[in-house]
Motif scaffolding. Structure first.
Motif, PDB file in Angstrom:
ATOM      1  N   THR A  61      62.601  -0.762 -30.407  1.00 38.42           N
ATOM      2  CA  THR A  61      61.113  -0.268 -30.411  1.00 38.42           C
ATOM      3  C   THR A  61      60.453  -1.828 -30.178  1.00 38.42           C
ATOM      4  N   ASP A  62      60.884  -2.943 -29.952  1.00 42.63           N
ATOM      5  CA  ASP A  62      60.482  -4.202 -29.726  1.00 42.63           C
ATOM      6  C   ASP A  62      59.992  -3.970 -28.121  1.00 42.63           C
ATOM      7  N   MET A  63      58.690  -4.384 -27.991  1.00 43.61           N
ATOM      8  CA  MET A  63      58.211  -4.559 -26.598  1.00 43.61           C
ATOM      9  C   MET A  63      58.581  -5.449 -25.880  1.00 43.61           C
ATOM     10  N   ILE A  64      58.761  -6.815 -26.314  1.00 43.90           N
ATOM     11  CA  ILE A  64      59.352  -7.920 -25.866  1.00 43.90           C
ATOM     12  C   ILE A  64      60.787  -7.738 -25.321  1.00 43.90           C
ATOM     13  N   THR A  65      61.481  -7.231 -26.500  1.00 46.19           N
ATOM     14  CA  THR A  65      63.197  -7.008 -25.994  1.00 46.19           C
ATOM     15  C   THR A  65      63.190  -6.018 -24.900  1.00 46.19           C
ATOM     16  N   LEU A  66      62.277  -4.811 -24.663  1.00 47.23           N
ATOM     17  CA  LEU A  66      62.487  -3.909 -23.784  1.00 47.23           C
ATOM     18  C   LEU A  66      62.042  -4.649 -22.439  1.00 47.23           C
ATOM     19  N   VAL A  67      60.935  -5.645 -22.475  1.00 48.65           N
ATOM     20  CA  VAL A  67      60.631  -6.216 -21.054  1.00 48.65           C
ATOM     21  C   VAL A  67      61.825  -6.980 -20.668  1.00 48.65           C
ATOM     22  N   MET A  68      62.323  -7.779 -21.687  1.00 48.22           N
ATOM     23  CA  MET A  68      63.535  -8.639 -21.182  1.00 48.22           C
ATOM     24  C   MET A  68      64.590  -7.930 -20.741  1.00 48.22           C
ATOM     25  N   ALA A  69      64.887  -6.709 -21.372  1.00 48.42           N
ATOM     26  CA  ALA A  69      66.041  -5.958 -20.936  1.00 48.42           C
ATOM     27  C   ALA A  69      65.827  -5.444 -19.280  1.00 48.42           C
ATOM     28  N   LEU A  70      64.559  -4.973 -18.920  1.00 48.07           N
ATOM     29  CA  LEU A  70      64.105  -4.675 -17.704  1.00 48.07           C
ATOM     30  C   LEU A  70      64.360  -5.826 -16.660  1.00 48.07           C
ATOM     31  N   VAL A  71      63.875  -6.892 -17.326  1.00 40.87           N
ATOM     32  CA  VAL A  71      64.093  -8.198 -16.434  1.00 40.87           C
ATOM     33  C   VAL A  71      65.127  -8.720 -15.975  1.00 40.87           C
ATOM     34  N   THR A  72      66.116  -8.624 -17.161  1.00 44.78           N
ATOM     35  CA  THR A  72      67.510  -9.125 -16.867  1.00 44.78           C
ATOM     36  C   THR A  72      68.287  -8.006 -16.114  1.00 44.78           C
ATOM     37  N   GLU A  73      68.226  -6.776 -16.505  1.00 41.51           N
ATOM     38  CA  GLU A  73      69.184  -5.708 -15.750  1.00 41.51           C
ATOM     39  C   GLU A  73      68.478  -5.660 -14.290  1.00 41.51           C
ATOM     40  N   LEU A  74      67.128  -5.511 -13.933  1.00 45.29           N
ATOM     41  CA  LEU A  74      66.752  -5.598 -12.621  1.00 45.29           C
ATOM     42  C   LEU A  74      67.026  -6.730 -11.859  1.00 45.29           C
ATOM     43  N   GLU A  75      67.500  -7.830 -12.314  1.00 53.70           N
ATOM     44  CA  GLU A  75      67.918  -8.909 -11.469  1.00 53.70           C
ATOM     45  C   GLU A  75      68.980  -8.799 -10.317  1.00 53.70           C
ATOM     46  N   ASN A  76      69.784  -7.386 -10.702  1.00 55.46           N
ATOM     47  CA  ASN A  76      70.949  -7.273  -9.662  1.00 55.46           C
ATOM     48  C   ASN A  76      70.270  -6.320  -8.828  1.00 55.46           C
ATOM     49  N   TYR A  77      69.146  -5.700  -9.052  1.00 45.81           N
ATOM     50  CA  TYR A  77      68.464  -4.702  -8.147  1.00 45.81           C
ATOM     51  C   TYR A  77      67.991  -5.492  -6.776  1.00 45.81           C
ATOM     52  N   ASP A  78      68.354  -4.713  -5.669  1.00 42.60           N
ATOM     53  CA  ASP A  78      67.905  -5.373  -4.392  1.00 42.60           C
ATOM     54  C   ASP A  78      66.587  -4.965  -4.049  1.00 42.60           C
ATOM     55  N   PHE A  79      65.550  -5.997  -4.225  1.00 49.19           N
ATOM     56  CA  PHE A  79      64.323  -5.717  -3.958  1.00 49.19           C
ATOM     57  C   PHE A  79      63.971  -6.122  -2.650  1.00 49.19           C
ATOM     58  N   SER A  80      64.745  -6.275  -1.757  1.00 50.98           N
ATOM     59  CA  SER A  80      64.468  -6.630  -0.296  1.00 50.98           C
ATOM     60  C   SER A  80      63.587  -5.873   0.494  1.00 50.98           C
ATOM     61  N   LYS A  81      63.621  -4.714   0.132  1.00 49.90           N
ATOM     62  CA  LYS A  81      62.908  -3.738   0.624  1.00 49.90           C
ATOM     63  C   LYS A  81      61.472  -3.360   0.231  1.00 49.90           C
ATOM     64  N   SER A  82      61.169  -4.122  -0.823  1.00 51.28           N
ATOM     65  CA  SER A  82      59.944  -3.801  -1.459  1.00 51.28           C
ATOM     66  C   SER A  82      58.985  -5.262  -1.792  1.00 51.28           C
ATOM     67  N   PHE A  83      57.967  -4.598  -2.078  1.00 49.72           N
ATOM     68  CA  PHE A  83      56.959  -5.988  -2.418  1.00 49.72           C
ATOM     69  C   PHE A  83      57.026  -6.455  -3.501  1.00 49.72           C
ATOM     70  N   PHE A  84      57.801  -5.673  -4.566  1.00 47.19           N
ATOM     71  CA  PHE A  84      57.944  -5.982  -6.021  1.00 47.19           C
ATOM     72  C   PHE A  84      59.374  -6.676  -6.373  1.00 47.19           C
ATOM     73  N   GLY A  85      59.220  -7.346  -7.360  1.00 46.67           N
ATOM     74  CA  GLY A  85      60.322  -8.037  -8.075  1.00 46.67           C
ATOM     75  C   GLY A  85      60.666  -7.663  -9.700  1.00 46.67           C
ATOM     76  N   ASN A  86      61.736  -8.093 -10.129  1.00 40.33           N
ATOM     77  CA  ASN A  86      62.041  -7.579 -11.435  1.00 40.33           C
ATOM     78  C   ASN A  86      60.925  -7.948 -12.419  1.00 40.33           C
ATOM     79  N   PHE A  87      60.183  -8.907 -12.458  1.00 43.55           N
ATOM     80  CA  PHE A  87      59.212  -9.357 -13.273  1.00 43.55           C
ATOM     81  C   PHE A  87      58.100  -8.346 -13.313  1.00 43.55           C
ATOM     82  N   THR A  88      57.481  -8.372 -11.935  1.00 49.16           N
ATOM     83  CA  THR A  88      56.502  -7.303 -11.717  1.00 49.16           C
ATOM     84  C   THR A  88      56.513  -5.985 -12.309  1.00 49.16           C
TER      85      THR A  88
END
Length: 116
Positions: A61-88
């Motif tokens: 339920t903690d928003m900061i924890t949710l954001v950190m989980a997204l940042v961490t797990e999206l680090e492995n996503y290939d954003f090379s075809k996107s304008f965006f990144g894991n933090f955005t």
């Protein structure tokens, strides 16, 4: 003394899959509107939604924890075809969720344009 931003505790998720579907649609729309519509935006929104739903199913339920989980797990996503990144993406998810529960997440002179 600096102002400390209070953390946001979300209500327990009664229907995490429904939250996830709403988030996938809302994030996809936001990604398409933020720059230009790209096919990869649907995949990014789907992946972020899966992470969010899993966290909510696990009771998070903690928003900061949710954001950190997204940042961490999206680090492995290939954003090379996107304008965006894991933090955005993680920050957009946070803003969309907070807006959906009536919390203004804008800061320091940002415009009053809606994320949705």
């Amino acid at each position: 003394m600096p102002n400390i931003i209070p953390n946001v505790a979300l209500p327990i998720a009664d229907q995490p899959e429904q939250e996830g579907e709403w988030l996938r649609e809302s994030l996809h729309k936001w990604l398409d509107e933020e720059f230009i519509p790209e096919a990869v935006n649907a995949d990014i929104a789907q992946r972020a939604s899966q992470i969010y739903v899993r966290q909510r199913i696990e009771g998070e339920t903690d928003m900061i924890t949710l954001v950190m989980a997204l940042v961490t797990e999206l680090e492995n996503y290939d954003f090379s075809k996107s304008f965006f990144g894991n933090f955005t993406v993680a920050n957009a998810v946070s803003a969309l969720v907070m807006e959906s529960i009536g919390i203004d997440s804008r800061c320091c002179g940002q415009s009053d344009g809606s994320l949705s």
